[in-house]
Design a protein around this motif. Structure first.
Motif, PDB file in Angstrom:
ATOM      1  N   HIS A 192     -23.572   5.309  -5.404  1.00  0.00           N
ATOM      2  CA  HIS A 192     -23.718   3.872  -5.199  1.00  0.00           C
ATOM      3  C   HIS A 192     -22.489   3.195  -5.789  1.00  0.00           C
ATOM      4  O   HIS A 192     -21.986   3.572  -6.846  1.00  0.00           O
ATOM      5  N   HIS A 193     -22.018   2.186  -5.082  1.00  0.00           N
ATOM      6  CA  HIS A 193     -20.781   1.494  -5.458  1.00  0.00           C
ATOM      7  C   HIS A 193     -20.881   0.837  -6.834  1.00  0.00           C
ATOM      8  O   HIS A 193     -19.850   0.530  -7.455  1.00  0.00           O
ATOM      9  N   LEU A 195     -26.962  10.137   4.127  1.00  0.00           N
ATOM     10  CA  LEU A 195     -26.019   9.096   3.737  1.00  0.00           C
ATOM     11  C   LEU A 195     -26.605   7.699   3.857  1.00  0.00           C
ATOM     12  O   LEU A 195     -26.165   6.772   3.177  1.00  0.00           O
ATOM     13  N   ARG A 196     -27.621   7.527   4.715  1.00  0.00           N
ATOM     14  CA  ARG A 196     -28.189   6.197   4.939  1.00  0.00           C
ATOM     15  C   ARG A 196     -29.345   5.858   4.007  1.00  0.00           C
ATOM     16  O   ARG A 196     -29.866   4.746   4.049  1.00  0.00           O
ATOM     17  N   ARG A 197     -29.742   6.780   3.176  1.00  0.00           N
ATOM     18  CA  ARG A 197     -30.835   6.492   2.238  1.00  0.00           C
ATOM     19  C   ARG A 197     -30.310   5.677   1.064  1.00  0.00           C
ATOM     20  O   ARG A 197     -29.315   6.014   0.442  1.00  0.00           O
ATOM     21  N   GLY A 198     -30.996   4.562   0.777  1.00  0.00           N
ATOM     22  CA  GLY A 198     -30.558   3.693  -0.303  1.00  0.00           C
ATOM     23  C   GLY A 198     -30.983   4.192  -1.672  1.00  0.00           C
ATOM     24  O   GLY A 198     -31.680   5.200  -1.819  1.00  0.00           O
ATOM     25  N   PHE A 199     -30.534   3.470  -2.692  1.00  0.00           N
ATOM     26  CA  PHE A 199     -30.855   3.787  -4.083  1.00  0.00           C
ATOM     27  C   PHE A 199     -31.770   2.708  -4.671  1.00  0.00           C
ATOM     28  O   PHE A 199     -31.591   1.522  -4.397  1.00  0.00           O
ATOM     29  N   PRO A 242     -28.188  -9.589   8.491  1.00  0.00           N
ATOM     30  CA  PRO A 242     -27.079  -8.727   8.914  1.00  0.00           C
ATOM     31  C   PRO A 242     -27.575  -7.353   9.310  1.00  0.00           C
ATOM     32  O   PRO A 242     -28.446  -6.771   8.655  1.00  0.00           O
ATOM     33  N   GLY A 243     -27.041  -6.823  10.407  1.00  0.00           N
ATOM     34  CA  GLY A 243     -27.410  -5.487  10.851  1.00  0.00           C
ATOM     35  C   GLY A 243     -26.436  -4.425  10.401  1.00  0.00           C
ATOM     36  O   GLY A 243     -26.722  -3.235  10.467  1.00  0.00           O
ATOM     37  N   HIS A 244     -25.239  -4.873   9.923  1.00  0.00           N
ATOM     38  CA  HIS A 244     -24.205  -3.961   9.418  1.00  0.00           C
ATOM     39  C   HIS A 244     -23.749  -2.974  10.490  1.00  0.00           C
ATOM     40  O   HIS A 244     -23.373  -1.843  10.189  1.00  0.00           O
ATOM     41  N   GLY A 280     -32.725  -5.537  -1.014  1.00  0.00           N
ATOM     42  CA  GLY A 280     -33.491  -4.338  -1.318  1.00  0.00           C
ATOM     43  C   GLY A 280     -32.640  -3.091  -1.164  1.00  0.00           C
ATOM     44  O   GLY A 280     -31.484  -3.151  -0.738  1.00  0.00           O
ATOM     45  N   PRO A 281     -33.199  -1.939  -1.511  1.00  0.00           N
ATOM     46  CA  PRO A 281     -32.435  -0.695  -1.396  1.00  0.00           C
ATOM     47  C   PRO A 281     -31.947  -0.479   0.034  1.00  0.00           C
ATOM     48  O   PRO A 281     -32.732  -0.544   0.982  1.00  0.00           O
ATOM     49  N   SER A 282     -30.659  -0.274   0.185  1.00  0.00           N
ATOM     50  CA  SER A 282     -30.081  -0.030   1.499  1.00  0.00           C
ATOM     51  C   SER A 282     -28.832   0.822   1.324  1.00  0.00           C
ATOM     52  O   SER A 282     -28.391   1.077   0.200  1.00  0.00           O
ATOM     53  N   ALA A 283     -28.258   1.232   2.439  1.00  0.00           N
ATOM     54  CA  ALA A 283     -27.053   2.066   2.394  1.00  0.00           C
ATOM     55  C   ALA A 283     -25.775   1.242   2.446  1.00  0.00           C
ATOM     56  O   ALA A 283     -24.686   1.808   2.523  1.00  0.00           O
ATOM     57  N   THR A 284     -25.889  -0.087   2.391  1.00  0.00           N
ATOM     58  CA  THR A 284     -24.711  -0.943   2.549  1.00  0.00           C
ATOM     59  C   THR A 284     -23.615  -0.583   1.566  1.00  0.00           C
ATOM     60  O   THR A 284     -22.434  -0.547   1.923  1.00  0.00           O
ATOM     61  N   TYR A 285     -23.976  -0.306   0.321  1.00  0.00           N
ATOM     62  CA  TYR A 285     -22.977  -0.017  -0.706  1.00  0.00           C
ATOM     63  C   TYR A 285     -23.024   1.435  -1.162  1.00  0.00           C
ATOM     64  O   TYR A 285     -22.633   1.757  -2.281  1.00  0.00           O
TER      65      TYR A 285
END
Length: 258
Positions: free
Chosen positions: A130-131, A99-103, A219-221, A19-24
């Protein structure tokens, strides 16, 4: 619909998985001192997205769930651009929140801009990409074009630049044509998949290192830091070893760890 590149498809799969996350998310923040024309900056950001199709591309799925690129016309591509006042003490928290809000890749363009005003003559401009649209090498051309466009907008003009000869969609179509269908045993894609299936057959995954706490289900990243020193001779030798085998230094280090 324009297909995704293979790199985009991997990122789309991970996006759908968690789901939408800040991982990338790829954040890029600038601290600017002196007066800032925010209207010119907003217009310049739009100018750059008009020039680079990847910044005005949505990732959408057809009726069968197959993802593809939907490039919005410039008139429909509205990039989020926010202005907010903050204090130096609150800046870190405000930046982290942005910065932590996903797309949502199917409805949101892959670039958001937030201008934090610390004083009339000090601002922090936070770009969040987004990457799936950019990578680290994209920052230099993005900034170059942004400066060109901002300078022109400050003078009441649109930027004058030569249209790009190639867009990301052109690379995607070329890549698909070059590699072919992985179901075709004669294709380059099938040959590469066959190579790695044999190369990785029997490799233990993941690497069985001792852990000080159980591996989480999700994963908690969250990461930490372990400091150590590599002597210059060792680092140089590692780079040469990697180059001799057509790899990178991190790849060689990972192979040694494994």
């Amino acid at each position: 619909m324009i297909p995704l590149s293979f790199a985009q498809r991997r990122l789309w799969f991970l996006h759908r998985l968690e789901g939408p996350s800040a991982t990338y998310n790829i954040p890029f923040a600038l601290r600017l001192k002196g007066p800032l024309d925010t209207a010119a900056l907003a217009a310049a950001t739009t100018d750059v997205a008009t020039r680079h199709e990847s910044l005005r591309t949505l990732i959408v799925e057809d009726a069968d769930g197959t993802p593809g690129q939907r490039i919005l016309p410039p008139a429909e591509a509205v990039l989020p651009f926010h202005l907010t006042d903050t204090t130096p003490q609150d800046l870190d928290g405000a930046l982290e929140k942005v910065l932590r809000r996903g797309f949502h890749l199917d409805t949101e363009l892959p670039l958001r801009t937030t201008v934090f005003t610390l004083s009339p003559h000090e601002h922090v401009v936070a770009f969040v990409f987004h990457h799936i649209a950019v990578d680290g090498a994209s920052m230099a051309p993005f900034l170059n074009d942004l400066v060109t466009a901002y300078t022109a907008r400050r003078q009441g003009q649109a930027p004058h630049w030569t249209p790009l000869a190639v867009q990301y969609k052109d690379y995607t179509l070329w890549q698909r044509q070059l590699l072919g269908d992985e179901d075709d045993p004669e294709s380059v894609a099938a040959a590469q998949i066959d190579y790695w299936q044999h190369e990785l057959d029997g490799v233990i995954q993941p690497v069985q290192l001792p852990l000080d706490r159980p591996r989480p289900t999700m994963p908690g990243h969250h990461g930490g830091h372990v400091s150590f020193t590599l002597e210059p001779e060792l680092l140089t030798g590692l780079g040469k070893l990697a180059a001799d085998h057509g790899a990178t230094a991190p790849m060689a280090a990972q192979a040694a760890l494994t």
